[in-house]
Design a protein around this motif. Structure first.
Motif, mmCIF file in Angstrom:
data_model
loop_
_atom_site.group_PDB
_atom_site.id
_atom_site.type_symbol
_atom_site.label_atom_id
_atom_site.label_comp_id
_atom_site.label_asym_id
_atom_site.label_seq_id
_atom_site.Cartn_x
_atom_site.Cartn_y
_atom_site.Cartn_z
ATOM 1 N N HIS A 8 39.423 31.049 22.590
ATOM 2 C CA HIS A 8 38.944 30.315 23.759
ATOM 3 C C HIS A 8 39.930 30.468 24.917
ATOM 4 C CE1 HIS A 8 36.839 27.308 26.072
ATOM 5 N NE2 HIS A 8 37.968 26.638 26.219
ATOM 6 N N LEU A 9 41.216 30.401 24.638
ATOM 7 C CA LEU A 9 42.236 30.563 25.662
ATOM 8 C C LEU A 9 42.152 31.961 26.269
ATOM 9 C CD1 LEU A 9 44.703 29.522 27.220
ATOM 10 C CD2 LEU A 9 46.122 30.292 25.306
ATOM 11 N N ALA A 10 41.998 32.963 25.440
ATOM 12 C CA ALA A 10 41.879 34.347 25.927
ATOM 13 C C ALA A 10 40.670 34.481 26.845
ATOM 14 C CB ALA A 10 41.771 35.307 24.751
ATOM 15 N N GLU A 11 39.551 33.880 26.453
ATOM 16 C CA GLU A 11 38.341 33.918 27.290
ATOM 17 C C GLU A 11 38.583 33.229 28.627
ATOM 18 O OE1 GLU A 11 34.769 32.506 25.428
ATOM 19 O OE2 GLU A 11 35.248 33.571 23.569
ATOM 20 N N GLU A 12 39.264 32.104 28.605
ATOM 21 C CA GLU A 12 39.571 31.378 29.839
ATOM 22 C C GLU A 12 40.461 32.209 30.752
ATOM 23 O OE1 GLU A 12 40.684 27.200 29.719
ATOM 24 O OE2 GLU A 12 40.025 27.160 27.625
ATOM 25 N N ILE A 13 41.432 32.894 30.181
ATOM 26 C CA ILE A 13 42.324 33.738 30.968
ATOM 27 C C ILE A 13 41.526 34.845 31.645
ATOM 28 C CG2 ILE A 13 44.194 35.443 30.838
ATOM 29 C CD1 ILE A 13 45.448 33.645 28.640
ATOM 30 N N VAL A 14 40.672 35.504 30.897
ATOM 31 C CA VAL A 14 39.870 36.602 31.446
ATOM 32 C C VAL A 14 38.951 36.088 32.556
ATOM 33 C CG1 VAL A 14 38.065 38.287 30.930
ATOM 34 C CG2 VAL A 14 40.013 38.026 29.379
ATOM 35 N N LYS A 15 38.292 34.963 32.343
ATOM 36 C CA LYS A 15 37.410 34.393 33.369
ATOM 37 C C LYS A 15 38.195 34.047 34.630
ATOM 38 C CE LYS A 15 33.958 32.480 30.265
ATOM 39 N NZ LYS A 15 33.362 31.253 29.705
ATOM 40 N N TYR A 16 39.378 33.480 34.454
ATOM 41 C CA TYR A 16 40.238 33.117 35.585
ATOM 42 C C TYR A 16 40.631 34.373 36.364
ATOM 43 C CZ TYR A 16 44.112 30.694 37.989
ATOM 44 O OH TYR A 16 44.948 30.145 38.918
ATOM 45 N N GLN A 17 40.999 35.419 35.649
ATOM 46 C CA GLN A 17 41.382 36.670 36.294
ATOM 47 C C GLN A 17 40.200 37.277 37.049
ATOM 48 O OE1 GLN A 17 43.331 38.382 32.646
ATOM 49 N NE2 GLN A 17 44.710 39.194 34.204
ATOM 50 N N GLU A 18 39.028 37.225 36.455
ATOM 51 C CA GLU A 18 37.841 37.762 37.121
ATOM 52 C C GLU A 18 37.500 36.949 38.365
ATOM 53 O OE1 GLU A 18 34.885 37.771 34.025
ATOM 54 O OE2 GLU A 18 35.581 39.689 33.228
ATOM 55 N N LYS A 19 37.582 35.648 38.258
ATOM 56 C CA LYS A 19 37.241 34.765 39.377
ATOM 57 C C LYS A 19 38.133 35.024 40.584
ATOM 58 C CE LYS A 19 36.712 29.890 40.573
ATOM 59 N NZ LYS A 19 36.741 28.512 40.045
ATOM 60 N N LEU A 59 47.741 26.059 34.460
ATOM 61 C CA LEU A 59 47.535 27.148 35.402
ATOM 62 C C LEU A 59 46.042 27.437 35.572
ATOM 63 C CD1 LEU A 59 48.672 29.565 37.096
ATOM 64 C CD2 LEU A 59 48.418 30.901 35.008
ATOM 65 N N LEU A 60 45.331 27.506 34.466
ATOM 66 C CA LEU A 60 43.913 27.836 34.518
ATOM 67 C C LEU A 60 43.079 26.730 35.156
ATOM 68 C CD1 LEU A 60 43.604 29.469 30.992
ATOM 69 C CD2 LEU A 60 43.789 30.641 33.197
ATOM 70 N N ALA A 61 43.614 25.525 35.194
ATOM 71 C CA ALA A 61 42.906 24.402 35.812
ATOM 72 C C ALA A 61 43.070 24.387 37.335
ATOM 73 C CB ALA A 61 43.403 23.086 35.230
ATOM 74 N N ASP A 62 44.055 25.136 37.855
ATOM 75 C CA ASP A 62 44.270 25.181 39.300
ATOM 76 C C ASP A 62 43.052 25.767 40.000
ATOM 77 O OD1 ASP A 62 46.772 24.091 39.144
ATOM 78 O OD2 ASP A 62 47.839 25.997 39.320
ATOM 79 N N GLU A 63 42.772 25.218 41.169
ATOM 80 C CA GLU A 63 41.632 25.697 41.950
ATOM 81 C C GLU A 63 41.845 27.118 42.460
ATOM 82 O OE1 GLU A 63 38.594 24.292 42.546
ATOM 83 O OE2 GLU A 63 39.245 22.885 41.006
ATOM 84 N N LYS A 64 43.049 27.420 42.894
ATOM 85 C CA LYS A 64 43.341 28.748 43.404
ATOM 86 C C LYS A 64 44.780 29.096 43.064
ATOM 87 C CE LYS A 64 42.775 31.619 47.449
ATOM 88 N NZ LYS A 64 43.978 32.142 47.982
ATOM 89 N N PRO A 65 44.998 30.256 42.477
ATOM 90 C CA PRO A 65 46.360 30.630 42.104
ATOM 91 C C PRO A 65 47.207 30.967 43.323
ATOM 92 C CG PRO A 65 44.899 32.464 41.756
ATOM 93 C CD PRO A 65 44.037 31.288 42.154
ATOM 94 N N VAL A 66 48.501 30.767 43.203
ATOM 95 C CA VAL A 66 49.446 31.192 44.237
ATOM 96 C C VAL A 66 49.760 32.650 43.961
ATOM 97 C CG1 VAL A 66 51.751 30.851 45.187
ATOM 98 C CG2 VAL A 66 50.413 28.890 44.396
ATOM 99 N N THR A 67 49.557 33.500 44.954
ATOM 100 C CA THR A 67 49.837 34.911 44.791
ATOM 101 C C THR A 67 50.793 35.389 45.861
ATOM 102 O OG1 THR A 67 48.008 35.631 46.197
ATOM 103 C CG2 THR A 67 47.514 35.317 43.856
ATOM 104 N N SER A 68 51.228 36.616 45.760
ATOM 105 C CA SER A 68 52.152 37.176 46.742
ATOM 106 C C SER A 68 51.489 37.342 48.110
ATOM 107 C CB SER A 68 52.697 38.519 46.250
ATOM 108 O OG SER A 68 51.636 39.429 46.045
ATOM 109 N N ASP A 69 50.168 37.315 48.171
ATOM 110 C CA ASP A 69 49.445 37.438 49.434
ATOM 111 C C ASP A 69 49.433 36.138 50.224
ATOM 112 O OD1 ASP A 69 48.853 40.040 48.756
ATOM 113 O OD2 ASP A 69 46.879 39.552 47.942
ATOM 114 N N ASP A 70 49.756 35.026 49.576
ATOM 115 C CA ASP A 70 49.736 33.730 50.246
ATOM 116 C C ASP A 70 50.927 33.616 51.183
ATOM 117 O OD1 ASP A 70 47.489 33.066 48.812
ATOM 118 O OD2 ASP A 70 48.589 31.931 47.299
ATOM 119 N N GLU A 71 50.685 32.952 52.307
ATOM 120 C CA GLU A 71 51.760 32.728 53.263
ATOM 121 C C GLU A 71 52.585 31.528 52.818
ATOM 122 O OE1 GLU A 71 50.535 32.492 57.318
ATOM 123 O OE2 GLU A 71 49.043 34.067 57.042
ATOM 124 N N MET A 72 53.879 31.584 53.082
ATOM 125 C CA MET A 72 54.764 30.483 52.732
ATOM 126 C C MET A 72 54.796 29.493 53.875
ATOM 127 S SD MET A 72 55.938 30.901 49.812
ATOM 128 C CE MET A 72 56.791 31.820 48.616
#
Length: 72
Positions: A8-19, A59-72
């Protein structure tokens, strides 16, 4: 940790990555897990301890991940 829970965790990770269109490397940077660890969890080759499981769930519950593209 039970196989069903890890699957289930693996599936959640994949869905999060796809989203959010994240590679394993981007997810690793966001989560502070290694790329190898993320990949091993996704393919069921790693045992996840309770602390790791909770960290990934947060992490998977976050609405939007913080990425290197985000402004500080």
């Amino acid at each position: 940790m039970k196989e069903k829970k890890l699957g289930h965790l693996a599936e959640e990770i994949v869905k999060y990555q796809e989203k959010y269109h994240l590679t394993d490397a981007e997810l690793a940077l966001t989560s502070h897990f290694s790329v190898e660890r993320i990949h091993a969890i996704k393919v069921g080759q790693a045992q996840v301890n309770p602390q790791e499981y909770e960290e990934l769930q947060e992490l998977l519950a976050d609405e939007k991940p913080v990425t290197s593209d985000d402004e500080m």
